[in-house]
Scaffold this active site. Structure first.
Site, short mmCIF file in Angstrom:
data_model
loop_
_atom_site.label_atom_id
_atom_site.label_comp_id
_atom_site.label_asym_id
_atom_site.label_seq_id
_atom_site.Cartn_x
_atom_site.Cartn_y
_atom_site.Cartn_z
N ILE A 1 -37.21 78.62 -41.54
CA ILE A 1 -36.88 79.20 -42.85
C ILE A 1 -35.58 78.62 -43.37
CG2 ILE A 1 -36.30 81.33 -44.07
CD1 ILE A 1 -38.13 82.83 -42.16
N HIS B 1 -60.58 55.46 -43.43
CA HIS B 1 -59.44 54.54 -43.59
C HIS B 1 -59.20 54.31 -45.09
CE1 HIS B 1 -56.78 51.12 -42.90
NE2 HIS B 1 -57.49 50.46 -43.81
N GLY C 1 -33.61 77.58 -37.92
CA GLY C 1 -35.05 77.67 -37.73
C GLY C 1 -35.78 77.14 -38.95
N LEU D 1 -49.61 93.19 -54.29
CA LEU D 1 -50.63 92.70 -53.38
C LEU D 1 -50.31 91.27 -52.98
CD1 LEU D 1 -53.81 94.05 -55.22
CD2 LEU D 1 -52.96 94.81 -53.00
N GLY D 2 -50.67 90.91 -51.77
CA GLY D 2 -50.36 89.57 -51.27
C GLY D 2 -49.24 89.55 -50.26
#
Length: 472
Positions: free
Chosen positions: A194, A451, A192, A40-41
């Protein structure tokens, strides 16, 4: 075959889009079944977003200690030369993944979503057979599931080069995130996000890294102003950059890769390991998608602004539907589908989807760049605020970067944000929110920002576009 399981909503894929859709549907009282063949995930939690950010953090800490040990720090910190326990690093990274994926499983159980572990194969738009996990060739006794609504959320997978397939020395991002040991040298095909994220990790951990890119610059999806600080950082780290260079394949004997530089003879780039990071593609094969009559755009399933496919009752979300392949896009689409299945009226029409590149420094974009706005015929105002004028950036030793806002000249409506710098990924929420709420330059510029924070650069960029900047 056992008696079929019947449900209102059947979801194939337990990644961010799939599990979010399942939970939201269950919250709305929709009987839901989620089928997942692996953990899962999905890619994000297991072999993508989360583990890569964990490794980026490790690399940053290790690299900082190396600088302190070399006496290369104005902070007055001195340290001994660090050592890396790779096994412990991976154990820590994997523990984070287990905690998150375990949390997903708990949430699904708490919301009474039926999770079926197995490999799905579509029979038709209302019927799916699920073979047990581990069954070779999808063999074994499948379980049949019938549904009123079928949601496809199968994600994406790394693109392989046909002349240099994955295996042996040639790895994908999956293997790069769980190395048995660090190679002495790594050649990365593709500049890119990745390739550069992982390349930076490996270089900071002491590996010799070379990046080969066929186009003339790194991160070609971003404009040159944003990538300039990243390029400077890569050069300072000693990453070898081979732009406008084509990869021809593995060298004889496998000592590296054959490359064709611009206006030069073919040569061999030595590398112990080769990471192919030329992109990802929709995972649209291997689960019987061809049994449905769907409009396709190459490997991607076409959907409308409600995430409906061309078949009634069949929906698709996330990477399966093409670019942008982002987990947060899939999650939002999952919610959209779940609410429609529950009878609500929803459309997926975001003003913008923020994108973050976790390089060093980070890059974040949302909405239109100045060039994109100009190409669409919109006259714009730009406001650029350099992080060199931001106190918080100075205290973080990271002043090489900026925040930029793009707004319509006539109405001051904000149409885009871009930023590059350390920690600017955390500005993505503010960027996305201002665009979604149709904020104008005055709205942001006249909002009091705390700030000292990097967020002040957001306010100052808006003020500068108005000609009212205070600190520059």
């Amino acid at each position: 075959m056992a008696s079929p399981l019947n449900t209102t909503l059947l979801i194939i894929g337990g990644g961010p889009g799939g599990y979010v859709a399942a939970i939201r549907a269950a919250q709305l009282g929709v009987p839901t079944v989620l089928v997942e063949g692996e953990a899962l995930g999905g890619t994000c939690l297991n072999i993508g977003c989360i583990p890569s950010k964990a490794m980026i953090h490790v690399a940053e800490q290790f690299h900082a200690l190396q600088k302190y040990a070399a006496g290369d720090s104005p902070l007055g910190i001195r340290a001994q030369a660090p050592e890396l326990d790779l096994a412990q690093t991976l154990s820590w990274k994997d523990a984070i993944v287990r905690r998150l994926t375990g949390g997903v499983a708990t949430l699904l159980k708490r919301h009474q979503v039926t999770v079926v572990q197995g490999w799905a194969r579509i029979v038709d738009g209302k019927t799916v057979d699920v073979s047990p996990v581990g069954a070779k060739g999808r063999a074994g006794a499948p379980q049949r599931i019938r549904c009123e609504h079928l949601l496809l959320a199968t994600g994406s997978e790394p693109v392989a080069l046909p002349f240099m397939p994955f295996g042996g020395k040639v790895i994908s991002s999956t293997e790069a995130l769980s190395p048995a040991r660090l190679p002495k040298s790594l050649a990365i095909v593709g500049a890119g996000y990745i390739g550069l994220e992982l390349g930076t990790v490996y270089r900071k951990l002491g590996v010799k890294v070379d990046v080969v890119e066929a186009r003339d610059r790194i991160l070609p999806a971003y404009d040159a102003d944003l990538t300039r600080p990243v390029l400077a950082s890569l050069k300072s780290l000693g990453v070898g950059l081979h732009l406008q260079t084509h990869v021809l394949g593995l060298s004889e004997g496998g000592q590296g890769i054959r490359i064709q530089p611009p206006k030069a003879d073919e040569k061999v780039l030595a590398a112990e390991q080769i990471l192919v990071a030329v992109g990802r593609k929709p995972r649209s094969r291997g689960f019987g998608l061809s049994s449905l009559v769907l409009d396709m755009n190459g490997l991607a399933v076409q959907v409308d602004d409600r995430c409906r496919t061309s078949m009634n009752g069949v929906w698709a979300i996330g990477d399966l539907t093409g670019e942008p392949m982002l987990a947060h896009r899939a999650m939002a689409q999952g919610e959209c589908v779940a609410e429609q299945v529950a009878g609500q009226t929803r459309r997926f029409l975001p003003q913008a989807i923020p994108a973050v590149c976790f390089t060093d420094p980070e890059v974040v974009t949302a909405g239109l760049s100045p060039a994109q706005a100009g190409a669409s015929g919109v006259e714009v105002l730009e406001g650029v605020f350099p992080l060199a004028a931001n106190g918080r950036a100075m205290t973080l030793e990271s002043t090489d970067g900026f925040v930029r806002v793009v707004a319509r000249r006539d109405s001051h409506l904000i149409v885009g944000w871009q930023a590059v710098g350390r920690g600017v990924s955390e500005l993505a929420a503010a960027f996305g929110q201002s665009l979604e709420m149709s904020a104008c330059l005055e709205d942001v510029g006249h909002t009091i920002h705390a700030h000292p924070t990097l967020g002040e650069a957001v306010q100052e960029a808006a003020l500068r576009a108005l000609g009212e900047a205070i600190h520059i």
